[in-house]
Scaffold this active site. Structure first.
Site, mmCIF file in Angstrom:
data_model
loop_
_atom_site.group_PDB
_atom_site.id
_atom_site.type_symbol
_atom_site.label_atom_id
_atom_site.label_comp_id
_atom_site.label_asym_id
_atom_site.label_seq_id
_atom_site.Cartn_x
_atom_site.Cartn_y
_atom_site.Cartn_z
ATOM 1 N N GLU A 134 24.325 10.077 -96.295
ATOM 2 C CA GLU A 134 23.817 11.447 -96.141
ATOM 3 C C GLU A 134 22.410 11.440 -96.722
ATOM 4 O O GLU A 134 22.241 11.415 -97.939
ATOM 5 C CB GLU A 134 24.724 12.438 -96.889
ATOM 6 C CG GLU A 134 26.182 12.413 -96.472
ATOM 7 C CD GLU A 134 26.420 12.901 -95.044
ATOM 8 O OE1 GLU A 134 25.549 13.598 -94.495
ATOM 9 O OE2 GLU A 134 27.488 12.575 -94.483
ATOM 10 N N GLU A 183 9.298 14.231 -96.352
ATOM 11 C CA GLU A 183 10.135 15.095 -97.180
ATOM 12 C C GLU A 183 9.508 15.201 -98.573
ATOM 13 O O GLU A 183 9.363 14.198 -99.260
ATOM 14 C CB GLU A 183 11.543 14.493 -97.290
ATOM 15 C CG GLU A 183 12.509 15.397 -98.002
ATOM 16 C CD GLU A 183 13.875 14.739 -98.205
ATOM 17 O OE1 GLU A 183 13.922 13.569 -98.586
ATOM 18 O OE2 GLU A 183 14.886 15.435 -97.993
ATOM 19 N N LYS A 210 29.071 6.636 -109.245
ATOM 20 C CA LYS A 210 27.854 6.437 -110.046
ATOM 21 C C LYS A 210 27.042 7.719 -109.991
ATOM 22 O O LYS A 210 26.623 8.154 -108.931
ATOM 23 C CB LYS A 210 26.996 5.268 -109.537
ATOM 24 C CG LYS A 210 25.875 4.956 -110.540
ATOM 25 C CD LYS A 210 24.730 4.167 -110.013
ATOM 26 C CE LYS A 210 23.620 4.975 -109.387
ATOM 27 N NZ LYS A 210 22.948 5.938 -110.286
ATOM 28 N N CYS A 212 18.370 18.981 -99.166
ATOM 29 C CA CYS A 212 18.128 18.147 -97.984
ATOM 30 C C CYS A 212 17.908 19.008 -96.753
ATOM 31 O O CYS A 212 17.213 18.617 -95.828
ATOM 32 C CB CYS A 212 19.289 17.184 -97.790
ATOM 33 S SG CYS A 212 20.878 18.019 -97.807
HETATM 34 P P1 NAD Z 1 17.577 8.535 -104.371
HETATM 35 O O1 NAD Z 1 17.852 7.903 -103.061
HETATM 36 O O2 NAD Z 1 16.379 8.085 -105.120
HETATM 37 O O3 NAD Z 1 18.823 8.296 -105.369
HETATM 38 C C1 NAD Z 1 20.123 8.717 -105.047
HETATM 39 C C2 NAD Z 1 21.121 7.886 -105.846
HETATM 40 O O4 NAD Z 1 21.003 6.528 -105.442
HETATM 41 C C3 NAD Z 1 20.905 7.904 -107.357
HETATM 42 O O5 NAD Z 1 22.165 7.926 -107.997
HETATM 43 C C4 NAD Z 1 20.219 6.561 -107.616
HETATM 44 O O6 NAD Z 1 20.442 6.037 -108.903
HETATM 45 C C5 NAD Z 1 20.895 5.688 -106.576
HETATM 46 N N1 NAD Z 1 20.129 4.489 -106.187
HETATM 47 C C6 NAD Z 1 18.778 4.336 -106.183
HETATM 48 N N2 NAD Z 1 18.469 3.071 -105.764
HETATM 49 C C7 NAD Z 1 19.641 2.449 -105.500
HETATM 50 C C8 NAD Z 1 19.985 1.143 -105.055
HETATM 51 N N3 NAD Z 1 19.051 0.220 -104.783
HETATM 52 N N4 NAD Z 1 21.287 0.834 -104.906
HETATM 53 C C9 NAD Z 1 22.249 1.749 -105.164
HETATM 54 N N5 NAD Z 1 21.990 3.000 -105.611
HETATM 55 C C10 NAD Z 1 20.702 3.355 -105.769
HETATM 56 O O7 NAD Z 1 17.548 10.102 -104.119
HETATM 57 P P2 NAD Z 1 17.274 11.287 -105.130
HETATM 58 O O8 NAD Z 1 15.831 11.364 -105.440
HETATM 59 O O9 NAD Z 1 18.243 11.193 -106.264
HETATM 60 O O10 NAD Z 1 17.716 12.543 -104.230
HETATM 61 C C11 NAD Z 1 16.894 13.141 -103.301
HETATM 62 C C12 NAD Z 1 17.212 12.652 -101.893
HETATM 63 O O11 NAD Z 1 18.578 12.910 -101.567
HETATM 64 C C13 NAD Z 1 16.403 13.407 -100.840
HETATM 65 O O12 NAD Z 1 15.923 12.495 -99.890
HETATM 66 C C14 NAD Z 1 17.427 14.344 -100.216
HETATM 67 O O13 NAD Z 1 17.138 14.767 -98.912
HETATM 68 C C15 NAD Z 1 18.661 13.506 -100.272
HETATM 69 N N6 NAD Z 1 19.852 14.354 -100.158
HETATM 70 C C16 NAD Z 1 20.559 14.328 -98.986
HETATM 71 C C17 NAD Z 1 21.673 15.163 -98.823
HETATM 72 C C18 NAD Z 1 22.487 15.160 -97.563
HETATM 73 O O14 NAD Z 1 23.622 15.627 -97.593
HETATM 74 N N7 NAD Z 1 21.972 14.671 -96.442
HETATM 75 C C19 NAD Z 1 22.048 16.012 -99.867
HETATM 76 C C20 NAD Z 1 21.296 16.009 -101.037
HETATM 77 C C21 NAD Z 1 20.204 15.171 -101.181
#
Ligand code: NAD
Length: 505
Positions: free
Chosen positions: A264, A401, A190, A299
């Site tokens: 992650e 963050e 997704k 991140c």
């Molecule tokens: P997010 O958690 O809002 O969304 C990430 C994904 O999850 C999207 O595809 C979204 O549609 C999906 N999602 C949202 N709600 C969901 C649910 N209830 N069930 C299933 N899927 C759902 O994050 P974002 O704003 O897209 O990305 C930023 C975040 O990602 C930051 O916190 C960042 O630190 C983290 N991040 C972590 C890493 C790592 O490797 N640790 C790498 C990149 C980004």
């Protein structure tokens, strides 16, 4: 035509072609749903297409395709699977210009400093996992049972659900699909609703070398599309990259069927500079560590910059000097060092934290602190790379963050003091120390509560660097061999008794 115009034309052509499409059973196809999500170019605020707002019905179709493909894919010998994945990686190489330009259009991440390197790193990671296919193997254990052979196997798990965010949509996609597929699983990916096209293009190209259905891609919102995917009874493994808030929901949704989950998640990361550090290198490390050229949308972003008092003014001045030389602009302009924030919502998030900082009387903005003016920034989501001092450590600006181009310089006196402060967070993702004192460096490595620890360098995670967070920053590792074996295979324990040898026969 300038390079900018050529790249823009190419990226827009691909966005149009992929608009309203998902990838099922080896083909780009229309979704069952007619609902759509608008996709916006962060550099201009313009619409570049729409992506299907998939729901449970599309999830069912994608999982069915993946499950059917899995039954055959798991029987193909691992090294044959590896060869097909290598062929997929070569296809990506051939079309890398299309991928990197679409990545810049989709995400607002500058082509030269971000999108080209991310595409190259994604191809390298795909090659790396393909090359590890022959290493998917179990172990032999001696037992005290007479004539018994005892060994373990490493088998694929089944249909993998992969959910990615928008900030590094190619690399994070590959980090999931390549090891999962090499290990014999099939995948339903997704994409992130804000930047779906580049991951879809990558998947479309890559899967041409795989049997249809091994890799399927859908798009949509988390609750409506992500949750039915996680809870689908045929999904046997979930791998997620995103925020802690969503990671927690994902773990809860997967729990009733005891589905293994890799998470992650986010961080609030310290970048610590001791007074004995090589300051020229450390100042560049502040810039690189904060991922300013990715608008701080990483991140690992080191947004808490701890500087020992004696060198505080020098490091701040050196950082400001470097920040003032960056050129911000349209992500597809080759001259841009820094591109645009992904969306209006994320820009609002940065503005919210900057509002808190600005209302705090002790805050001094050393660089940035505003949305840039000028016609080239008018409709895009731009914010100046920002460095502040005087923000209290207990402010949300220093605790949460932000995921924007905003960092705080924090002075400290002693190593013990800074370690206490650096560990005083529920997160534990990445941490960096700059020092020439080996003993300090080793003490830091021992004491810091973070999963990705660097001393005297500050690089982004990459192929064969096992990466993952501690505490609220995640569960499990990605990007290296251990992630493929531990998270995308399951193990059987086998005991076979050969019986007694009949010496007369
Ligand atoms: P997010 O958690 O809002 O969304 C990430 C994904 O999850 C999207 O595809 C979204 O549609 C999906 N999602 C949202 N709600 C969901 C649910 N209830 N069930 C299933 N899927 C759902 O994050 P974002 O704003 O897209 O990305 C930023 C975040 O990602 C930051 O916190 C960042 O630190 C983290 N991040 C972590 C890493 C790592 O490797 N640790 C790498 C990149 C980004």
């Amino acid at each position: 035509m300038s390079n900018f115009e050529k790249n823009l034309e190419l990226a827009i052509k691909n966005a149009k072609r992929l608009s309203n499409k998902i990838l099922i059973d080896g083909k780009l196809t229309s979704a069952k749903t007619s609902n759509k999500i608008e996709v916006i170019n962060p550099s201009t605020g313009e619409n570049i297409g729409t992506t299907p707002q998939c729901d449970k019905n599309d999830v069912d179709v994608a999982v069915e395709s993946a499950e059917k493909a899995f039954q055959k894919w798991k029987r193909i010998p691992a090294r044959e699977r590896g060869k097909m994945v290598t062929a997929g990686a070569r296809k990506l190489e051939e079309r890398r210009n299309e991928i990197e330009t679409l990545l810049a259009l989709d995400t607002g991440n500058a082509l030269r400093t971000q999108s080209i390197p991310e595409t190259a790193a994604s191809i390298e990671l795909t090659h790396m996992f393909a090359g590890l296919s022959g290493e998917i193997k179990g172990e032999n254990y001696p037992t005290n049972i007479p004539n018994s052979i005892h060994y373990t196997t490493r088998d694929p798990i089944g249909v993998v659900c992969a959910i990615v965010p928008w900030n590094a949509p190619l690399f994070l996609t590959v980090a999931k699909i390549a090891p999962a597929i090499v290990a014999g699983n099939s995948v339903v990916l997704k994409t992130a609703e804000q930047a779906p096209f580049c991951a879809l293009l990558l998947a479309e190209i890559f899967q041409q070398e795989l049997p249809p259905g091994v890799l399927n891609v859908i798009s949509g919102y988390g609750e409506e599309c992500g949750e039915p995917l996680i809870t689908h009874k045929k999904v046997r493994k979930v791998t997620f990259t995103g925020s802690f808030a969503v990671g927690k929901i994902i773990a809860q949704k997967a729990a009733p069927k005891l589905c293994p989950v890799t998470l992650e998640l986010g961080g609030k990361n310290p970048n610590i500079i001791m007074s004995d550090a090589d300051l020229d290198i450390a100042i560049q490390g502040v810039i690189d560590g904060m991922r300013y050229t990715r608008q701080g949308q990483a991140c690992t972003a080191g947004s808490k910059i701890y500087i020992q008092e004696k060198i505080y003014d020098k490091v701040v001045a050196g950082t400001v000097d470097k920040l003032s030389k960056f050129k911000m602009g349209n992500a597809l302009e080759e001259s841009s060092d820094i591109g645009a924030i992904i969306s209006k919502e994320q820009l609002k998030r940065t503005l919210h934290y900057m509002d808190i900082a600005k209302k705090t009387s002790s805050t001094k903005i050393m660089h940035g602190g505003n949305q840039p003016t000028g016609s080239e920034y008018k409709n895009g989501f731009f914010y100046e790379p920002t460095l502040m001092s005087g923000v209290p450590i207990n402010s949300p600006v220093c605790q949460e963050e932000i995921f924007g181009p905003v960092a705080c310089a924090i002075p400290f006196k002693t190593f013990d003091e800074v370690m206490k402060s650096a560990n005083d967070t529920p997160f534990g993702l990445s941490a960096v120390l700059w020092t020439q004192n080996l003993s300090r460096a080793l003490e830091f490595v021992e004491e810091i509560e973070a999963g990705f620890v660097q001393v005297n360098q500050c690089v982004a995670p990459r192929a064969n660097v096992s990466y993952g967070g501690l505490k609220m920053s995640g569960l499990g590792k990605e990007y290296a061999f251990d992630s493929m074996i531990n998270h995308f295979t399951q193990s059987k324990t086998v005991l076979i008794n050969r019986g007694k040898t009949n010496i007369d026969s």
